[in-house]
Design a protein around this motif. Structure first.
Motif, PDB file in Angstrom:
ATOM      1  N   GLY A 194       0.578  -0.721   0.145  1.00 34.65           N
ATOM      2  CA  GLY A 194       0.154  -0.161  -0.042  1.00 34.65           C
ATOM      3  C   GLY A 194       0.826   0.933   0.031  1.00 34.65           C
ATOM      4  O   GLY A 194       2.328   1.325  -0.006  1.00 34.65           O
ATOM      5  N   ILE A 195       0.180   3.075   0.400  1.00 34.64           N
ATOM      6  CA  ILE A 195       0.720   3.346   0.482  1.00 34.64           C
ATOM      7  C   ILE A 195       0.727   4.089   1.389  1.00 34.64           C
ATOM      8  O   ILE A 195      -0.805   4.507   1.771  1.00 34.64           O
ATOM      9  N   ASN A 196       1.693   5.117   1.251  1.00 34.13           N
ATOM     10  CA  ASN A 196       1.666   6.593   2.349  1.00 34.13           C
ATOM     11  C   ASN A 196       1.225   8.066   2.055  1.00 34.13           C
ATOM     12  O   ASN A 196       2.601   7.630   1.807  1.00 34.13           O
ATOM     13  N   MET A 197       0.499   8.150   2.030  1.00 34.14           N
ATOM     14  CA  MET A 197       0.537   9.988   1.839  1.00 34.14           C
ATOM     15  C   MET A 197       0.528  11.012   2.992  1.00 34.14           C
ATOM     16  O   MET A 197      -0.260  10.617   3.964  1.00 34.14           O
ATOM     17  N   GLY A 198       1.456  12.290   2.495  1.00 30.35           N
ATOM     18  CA  GLY A 198       1.324  12.877   3.391  1.00 30.35           C
ATOM     19  C   GLY A 198       0.924  14.254   3.183  1.00 30.35           C
ATOM     20  O   GLY A 198      -0.145  14.380   3.337  1.00 30.35           O
ATOM     21  N   THR A 199       1.434  14.533   2.297  1.00 29.81           N
ATOM     22  CA  THR A 199       1.466  15.799   1.514  1.00 29.81           C
ATOM     23  C   THR A 199       0.095  15.915   0.873  1.00 29.81           C
ATOM     24  O   THR A 199       0.113  17.697   0.182  1.00 29.81           O
ATOM     25  N   ARG A 200      -0.161  14.858  -0.007  1.00 33.96           N
ATOM     26  CA  ARG A 200      -1.090  14.909  -0.758  1.00 33.96           C
ATOM     27  C   ARG A 200      -2.456  14.460  -0.254  1.00 33.96           C
ATOM     28  O   ARG A 200      -3.425  15.559  -0.489  1.00 33.96           O
ATOM     29  N   PHE A 201      -2.545  14.694   1.018  1.00 32.03           N
ATOM     30  CA  PHE A 201      -3.558  14.556   1.833  1.00 32.03           C
ATOM     31  C   PHE A 201      -3.684  16.163   2.676  1.00 32.03           C
ATOM     32  O   PHE A 201      -4.790  16.425   2.576  1.00 32.03           O
ATOM     33  N   VAL A 202      -2.715  16.810   2.983  1.00 31.16           N
ATOM     34  CA  VAL A 202      -2.516  18.431   2.914  1.00 31.16           C
ATOM     35  C   VAL A 202      -2.803  19.072   2.127  1.00 31.16           C
ATOM     36  O   VAL A 202      -4.116  19.549   2.538  1.00 31.16           O
ATOM     37  N   ALA A 203      -3.473  18.967   1.004  1.00 27.57           N
ATOM     38  CA  ALA A 203      -4.095  19.558  -0.215  1.00 27.57           C
ATOM     39  C   ALA A 203      -5.571  19.148  -0.440  1.00 27.57           C
ATOM     40  O   ALA A 203      -5.496  18.323  -1.674  1.00 27.57           O
ATOM     41  N   THR A 204      -5.982  19.026   0.521  1.00 27.63           N
ATOM     42  CA  THR A 204      -8.144  18.332   0.594  1.00 27.63           C
ATOM     43  C   THR A 204      -8.749  19.867   1.420  1.00 27.63           C
ATOM     44  O   THR A 204      -8.400  20.096   1.999  1.00 27.63           O
ATOM     45  N   VAL A 205     -10.235  18.971   0.501  1.00 30.30           N
ATOM     46  CA  VAL A 205     -10.506  19.728   1.936  1.00 30.30           C
ATOM     47  C   VAL A 205     -10.754  19.841   3.216  1.00 30.30           C
ATOM     48  O   VAL A 205     -10.940  20.770   3.727  1.00 30.30           O
ATOM     49  N   GLU A 206     -10.395  18.546   3.680  1.00 27.57           N
ATOM     50  CA  GLU A 206     -10.754  18.326   4.687  1.00 27.57           C
ATOM     51  C   GLU A 206      -9.634  18.797   5.846  1.00 27.57           C
ATOM     52  O   GLU A 206      -9.625  18.631   6.932  1.00 27.57           O
ATOM     53  N   ALA A 207      -9.005  18.880   5.183  1.00 25.89           N
ATOM     54  CA  ALA A 207      -7.575  19.157   6.063  1.00 25.89           C
ATOM     55  C   ALA A 207      -7.433  20.232   6.981  1.00 25.89           C
ATOM     56  O   ALA A 207      -7.633  21.509   6.251  1.00 25.89           O
ATOM     57  N   PRO A 208      -7.303  20.833   7.965  1.00 24.88           N
ATOM     58  CA  PRO A 208      -7.208  21.570   8.655  1.00 24.88           C
ATOM     59  C   PRO A 208      -6.579  22.331   8.875  1.00 24.88           C
ATOM     60  O   PRO A 208      -5.675  22.729  10.576  1.00 24.88           O
ATOM     61  N   VAL A 209      -5.805  23.127   7.221  1.00 25.42           N
ATOM     62  CA  VAL A 209      -4.952  23.596   7.189  1.00 25.42           C
ATOM     63  C   VAL A 209      -5.017  25.146   6.474  1.00 25.42           C
ATOM     64  O   VAL A 209      -6.331  25.122   5.625  1.00 25.42           O
TER      65      VAL A 209
END
Length: 336
Positions: A194-209
């Motif tokens: 499988g894969i682990n994603m960090g930066t890609r998940f930061v650029a999503t609607v739900e990321a609290p940033v």
């Protein structure tokens, strides 16, 4: 898609959202878990056992799917309350923990006693073998492309993942450079589960940033990250900005005489300013080279649906058609 990782963690899709400071909070973790992956709350972001316990309860209100907690063990003058944080994880009924930083051997008996499955992040095969020997259930193998701390060996995933597959018995996910269905298929082909994603998940609607952070990732190319703190052997891959340039200038000026205190202003206490207030030049914040593959800010569900659809298309159409096209020619050669 069924892999050893989906079976181990009871998830539907082999996609893990890595622990990220100021990002790994309940809304993002729950969104990833609801979309079939494994979402993670970042313990050190919560700061105290009470706040972590509250965030675990909050996540349970947002999802009934498996989720976990990241615990990063870091050297510090005043260490975090690790016993309290881990007790909050146990008391909260969390069954999956991602560990990172230092060796988690000290805490493994407690994790095992509580029935917690542990996935440990490593940047080299030798460290992964050590983690396997102390009883971790899975590993996250982080290549040189990754945001954050890539280690000091500078081995990219095209080499690191096959090496890990040859050496390890426990399942592992690939981290660093993961963004889409192509990433997933490539990782699977090299032995990952499988894969682990960090930066890609930061650029999503739900990321609290702050939206400034998301737009900075979208605007960045694969050439816009920098490696800081290399002379201190605490290398971190970050997105370039004015604060990062100040660090690099200080490193050039002081050379081997540099101390952590010389760059403290650009690395300590920076994350809340960047992630919550959108002060993009405040200092160094982790970002992977994969930013060059990120062009939008979808919802987590849209992103994961897209990844799985693309992966399925690559496997079922493109790759299988290549094998089918080759088979008659191979048979003809064998017959001749």
């Amino acid at each position: 898609m069924r892999t050893r990782i989906t079976e181990l963690f009871g998830i539907e899709r082999p996609i893990v959202q890595g622990g990220m400071h100021c990002v790994g909070q309940a809304p993002l973790a729950a969104a990833v878990s609801n979309a079939g992956g494994l979402g993670l709350i970042t313990a050190l972001t919560m700061g105290s056992s009470e706040k972590l316990a509250a965030e675990i309860r909050r996540c349970r209100e947002l999802t009934d799917k498996p989720f976990g907690v990241n615990v990063t063990f870091l050297p510090a003058v005043v260490p975090p309350d690790y016993p309290g944080l881990i007790q909050a994880i146990v008391d909260g009924g969390v069954r999956i923990v991602e560990t990172a930083g230092n060796n988690p051997a000290k805490w493994m008996p407690l994790f095992k006693e509580a029935g917690i499955k542990v996935i440990h992040k490593c940047t080299s095969v030798r460290h992964a073998l050590k983690a396997e020997s102390i009883g971790v259930d899975a590993l996250s193998i982080d290549g040189f492309e990754c945001g954050g701390h890539p280690g000091e060996d500078d081995v990219p995933n095209m080499v690191l993942l096959p090496l890990a597959a040859d050496a390890l018995k426990v399942p592992f996910v690939a981290s660093g450079g993961m963004a889409d269905g192509r990433s997933l298929v490539a990782a699977l082909s090299m032995g990952a589960e499988g894969i682990n994603m960090g930066t890609r998940f930061v650029a999503t609607v739900e990321a609290p940033v702050h939206d400034n952070v998301k737009q900075a990732i979208v605007a960045a190319s694969e050439l816009d990250t920098r490696l800081v703190m290399r002379p201190l052997r605490n290398t971190e891959r970050v997105l370039n900005n004015a604060g990062v340039e100040r660090i690099l200038a200080k490193e050039r000026e002081l050379g081997s005489a540099i101390r952590f205190e010389d760059v403290l202003e650009q690395v300590a206490g920076v994350y809340p300013r960047v992630m919550y207030k959108g002060e993009m030049d405040a200092g160094a914040w982790s970002c992977g080279m994969v930013a060059g593959l990120i062009h939008d800010v979808p919802t987590v569900a849209e992103l994961m649906d897209r990844i799985m659809a693309q992966a399925g298309e690559i496997i079922a159409a493109r790759l299988s058609s290549m094998v089918q096209a080759a088979s008659p020619r191979a048979a003809a050669r064998a017959h001749a």
